[in-house]
Each structure stands twice: as C-alpha cells, then as structure tokens.
Design an enzyme around this catalytic site. Structure first.
Site, short mmCIF file in Angstrom:
data_model
loop_
_atom_site.label_atom_id
_atom_site.label_comp_id
_atom_site.label_asym_id
_atom_site.label_seq_id
_atom_site.Cartn_x
_atom_site.Cartn_y
_atom_site.Cartn_z
N HIS A 158 3.41 16.75 -0.03
CA HIS A 158 2.40 16.52 -1.09
C HIS A 158 2.56 15.14 -1.73
O HIS A 158 2.15 14.93 -2.87
CB HIS A 158 2.47 17.59 -2.18
CG HIS A 158 2.54 19.00 -1.66
ND1 HIS A 158 1.43 19.78 -1.44
CD2 HIS A 158 3.61 19.75 -1.27
CE1 HIS A 158 1.81 20.97 -0.97
NE2 HIS A 158 3.12 20.96 -0.83
N SER A 279 -4.42 -13.65 -1.10
CA SER A 279 -5.71 -13.52 -1.78
C SER A 279 -6.20 -14.91 -2.14
O SER A 279 -5.41 -15.78 -2.49
CB SER A 279 -5.54 -12.68 -3.04
OG SER A 279 -6.59 -12.95 -3.94
N LYS A 285 -0.44 -12.55 -4.40
CA LYS A 285 -0.67 -11.41 -3.52
C LYS A 285 -0.16 -11.61 -2.09
O LYS A 285 -0.23 -12.69 -1.53
CB LYS A 285 -2.17 -11.09 -3.44
CG LYS A 285 -2.73 -10.63 -4.77
CD LYS A 285 -2.60 -9.15 -4.94
CE LYS A 285 -3.70 -8.50 -4.17
NZ LYS A 285 -3.95 -7.14 -4.58
N GLU A 292 -3.93 -1.95 6.92
CA GLU A 292 -5.19 -1.38 6.43
C GLU A 292 -6.22 -1.28 7.56
O GLU A 292 -6.98 -0.31 7.64
CB GLU A 292 -5.73 -2.23 5.29
CG GLU A 292 -4.85 -2.17 4.04
CD GLU A 292 -5.22 -3.22 3.02
OE1 GLU A 292 -6.24 -3.06 2.35
OE2 GLU A 292 -4.49 -4.22 2.90
#
Ligand code: ARG
Length: 472
Positions: A158, A279, A285, A292
């Site tokens: 979970h 970024s 970043k 992804e």
C-alpha cells in the site's frame, strides 16, 4: 488514371485519388521489404524444384530479386503509392529489371499468404532483438542486486512501510517478472513459427508445390496446417501485443519506483546527468524524464493491442482488407518496447542508491512490528493473533512516546505484556529483521546473494557478471 497493372484486367479505369490514398499500405509495409524478398526467393526456388517454372526463369527471378533488394537497401528504390504495397512494388520493379519471367513468380501464391509470411518473418526477427534487450535488463538488475545485496530499505505494501527488505531483493523481484515476460515472448515466437506460404488466396493451389521446402528454407518449424487459417490468422500479432503490454506494464512499475525513489522526500537513489533532464525555468531541477517516459509507454502499447483486437473482432473468414491495419500497431509497439527496455537497462546501470536515506526511512513506520509479534509467538508462546494484538498496543505506546520500537524502554513494554524480556531488542533492528528472513525466496542478504547467482544460471544470457553498459 489507368487501371492497376497487377490486378487491373477487369477494370476500365483507375481508382479515385482518395481510394488510392486509403488503399495504399506501402508507407508502412515497406518496412518488411527484406522479408518479402526472402519469401519470394524461397518460393521461386521451390517452384523450379517442383518443375512448375523453368530453371532459367528461376535464375532470372532470383538475380532480379537480389538487385531489387540492393536498390532498397541502398535507398535507390522508388516506392510508388499507385502500386499499393510492398508486394506489388517489388514485383513491378522485378518486371522492369528482368521482363516477362517476373510474371511467373506469383504462380501458386497470393498476396494473402505472402503478407502473412512476411509479417511472421518480421515479427520473429523483432522478437529475437527484444529478447536480447530483455536479457540485458535482467543482467543489469542482477548486477545491481549483487552489489547491494545487504543495503536495507523499507519494503512496502500500500506504499506504507511494511517490513525491512534489501535493495537487492527488491531488484530481483523484477528479474522474475522480466523472466516471465521473456517466456511469454518465447511462447509467441514458437507458436508463430509456422509458414503460411502456399496457402495461396485462401483455398490452397492445384500446382504441385512443396510447402515443407519453403517452410524449411525460411527457418519455420513447419507449414501451417489449414489454408484458410493461414491467411486469416493474426493471433500471432495479438499474442505479441498482449505479451508486449504485460512487459510494458512491468517496466512502468519499475519506472514509477525510480520516480518515487528519486523524489525529494524519498531520496533513495540518484540518476546521473545521463538519464535526467533539467528545467528551463527552475535551475535546481533534475528530472527523471526517461523513467517517466517508460512509465507512459503502456499507453500506446496497450492501445496497439486494443487497436488490432478491434480490427480482428468479428471478421469473417478469411482475409479482409481490414487486416492491412495490422502492421502499424505491431511496429509501433515493437519499437517502443525495445526502446523502453533498453532505457530501463541503462537507468539500472546508471542509478546510485543512497543507503543512508533508505536506512533513515526504516526508522519511521515501525517496519519491525512483525518481528516483535513473531518474537512473542516464538519466545512467549502466544498465539499469533494475540501477539498481533499486543504488538499493536506496543506500537501505540511507541507512537505516543515518539520513538521507534527499538527505542521503547523495557518497563513501558512490560506494562503492556509483563513477560517481555530484554531479549526482545535482538529482533527489533532492521538489520536483524532482514537477516532473519531466510525462508526460500526471502530477503536475508545471504539469500539475496544466492538468489542472484541462481538467477544468472536460470537466465544464461545474463551471465556476463559485469556491466556491459546500455544495450544501445
Ligand atoms: N497490403 C495488403 C495487406 O497488408 C496485402 C494483402 C492484400 N491482399 C488482397 N487480397 N488485397 O493486407
């Protein structure tokens, strides 16, 4: 426009422009030109061996096909939409090169068995390439599992801290998943490796062809048994897309874990500049874009399965032009799956775990609570259900005191269960917890090292024992 030179005998006029546009598949099926020519060469050789065409015609055809193949390979071939597909483009060019003999190649054959043969040959090659990439991903995971066999981290259910595991054990879970994915692809390859050539349009042929010979020449295990099934079946492509979908889903789970592990609150791993991007506005970043994108790939790959299953659903026997829509989803899924698998292997080779951050996470969420309950069972002889209850009360006490279980003092423990002794602390550290999980398939570091070695034997293609770097 004039009628088609391949099939236009009964046509007085050519197609409307939009008809040609919807009908042509050459921009897609030119991709298996090499397989088409290979199939034609096997067919021509068989026709001559059976005395169906002359040896002179065969020699002219084989030589001409080699010249067409060279033109295509060297980018000198002019693909024509008015010739619809790869089969007619190749045959038309063959006729330009060798003249009338070219017209004998299509004896005892149809584009229906031809396209089914080409597609199976192409997919067989793609499966072999994919298997190598999948084995390389397993190799990367096993390398990492060996290197980090005793690095502790929380194991989750979970996405809540559940029990301590080792990072190596976690990675080996994916070796198993990818192993089954490879098994599904191998099953698909085995079932598709039958040759439809010679089924002709749908009913077989009256010419004395030798289907065993063409099957053998093209590396198939045997000819397909039923001529109608031969031209109508695309379940080999569906089976590939189903197996591809499952592998893509597995990759996406690992990709998601990398994204979570890279996130600032976790900080369990870092990826180098090689697998991250910056970024354009936020200078601090470092984004896990490759992970992804791997996480996103099931979108198009599952989509490809649904696309082809929908095309095939309800199609009456045998071939329908609907089936021309079979190639794009397979090509797209195969390309993207190969890329995603290679990118994942690259990320696994690249990532650096941060054991301190993983260890710190083990100080929250009481991940050794099960060890405490097991101690109550083993040492005090409590039934597990009661031990579970007592442990729950101890967790509550630790929560109230703001400490983890290992730091809860003995008097507080004894206030909950008077028979608890000092010995209990021996099971409350994550190190002790993991080391005690020695059951078959368990997370103890010694098990993980043995499991990694066993995995290299079970999956022999991974037995490099060192980093090969990315497959691409
Ligand atoms: N381009 C066609 C396809 O991909 C080849 C088979 C055409 N057969 C036919 N009977 N029109 O499906």
């Amino acid at each position: 426009m004039s009628a088609n030179e391949m099939w236009g005998g009964r046509f007085a006029a050519g197609p409307a422009a939009v008809m040609q546009e919807i009908n042509a598949s050459i921009d897609v099926d030119r991709r298996f030109a090499a397989e088409d020519i290979r199939g034609s060469k096997a067919h021509a050789a068989m026709l001559a061996d059976q005395g169906i065409i002359s040896e002179a015609d065969r020699d002219a055809i084989l030589d001409g096909l080699d010249r067409v193949a060279a033109e295509i390979a060297e980018g000198r071939f002019a693909f024509k939409a008015e010739l619809e597909d790869i089969h007619m483009n190749v045959e038309a060019r063959l006729k330009e090169l060798i003249g009338e003999s070219a017209g004998r190649l299509h004896t005892a054959r149809s584009r229906n068995d031809q396209v089914a043969t080409d597609f199976r040959l192409w997919l067989r090659g793609a499966l072999d390439g994919l298997d190598a990439a999948m084995a390389d991903l397993q190799r990367a995971l096993i390398d990492r599992a060996e290197a980090h066999a005793d690095v502790l981290m929380p194991g989750y259910t979970h996405l809540q801290a559940a029990q301590p595991v080792t990072f190596g054990h976690h990675l080996l879970a994916y070796v198993e998943m990818v192993g089954r994915d490879r098994g599904r692809m191998a099953d698909c390859r085995k079932r598709l490796n039958e040759c439809p050539l010679g089924a002709a349009a749908l009913a077989g042929t009256s010419f004395p062809i030798d289907r065993e010979a063409t099957a053998r020449a093209l590396g198939f295990d045997r000819p397909t048994a039923n001529s109608m099934d031969s031209v109508a079946a695309r379940d080999f492509a569906l089976e590939f897309l189903a197996a591809a979908s499952i592998h893509a889903v597995h990759l996406s789970r690992l990709a998601e874990e990398i994204v979570i592990w890279m996130s600032e609150p976790f900080g369990f791993v870092t990826l180098s500049d090689a697998f991250t991007t910056g970024s354009s506005i936020m200078p601090q970043k470092k984004n896990p874009d490759a992970a992804e994108l791997v996480r996103a790939k099931p979108g198009r790959i599952l989509g490809s399965f649904v696309a082809l299953a929908t095309v095939m659903k309800g199609l009456p026997m045998t071939y329908g032009k609907d089936m021309q829509e079979d190639k794009e989803p397979v090509f797209d899924a195969a390309d993207n799956l190969l890329l995603a698998t290679a990118a994942m292997a690259g990320m696994i080779d690249d990532l650096s775990p941060r054991p301190e951050a993983m260890r710190r996470a083990l100080e929250k969420g009481f991940p050794t609570a099960t060890d405490l309950a097991d101690w109550l069972v083993r040492v005090l002889g409590l039934p597990f259900r009661e031990a579970h209850h007592v442990t729950g009360a101890l967790v509550r006490a630790a929560e109230e005191a703001g400490v983890d279980l290992a730091a809860l003092d003995l008097p507080t423990m004894q206030a909950v269960e008077s028979r608890i002794t000092e010995d209990v602390y021996s099971v409350l550290t994550p190190e002790a917890s993991a080391a005690s999980r020695t059951s078959l398939g368990g997370t103890a570091p010694a098990n993980v090292r043995a499991a990694a070695a066993a995995a290299r034997k079970r999956f022999p293609e991974t037995a490099s024992g060192g980093r090969k770097g990315s497959a691409r």
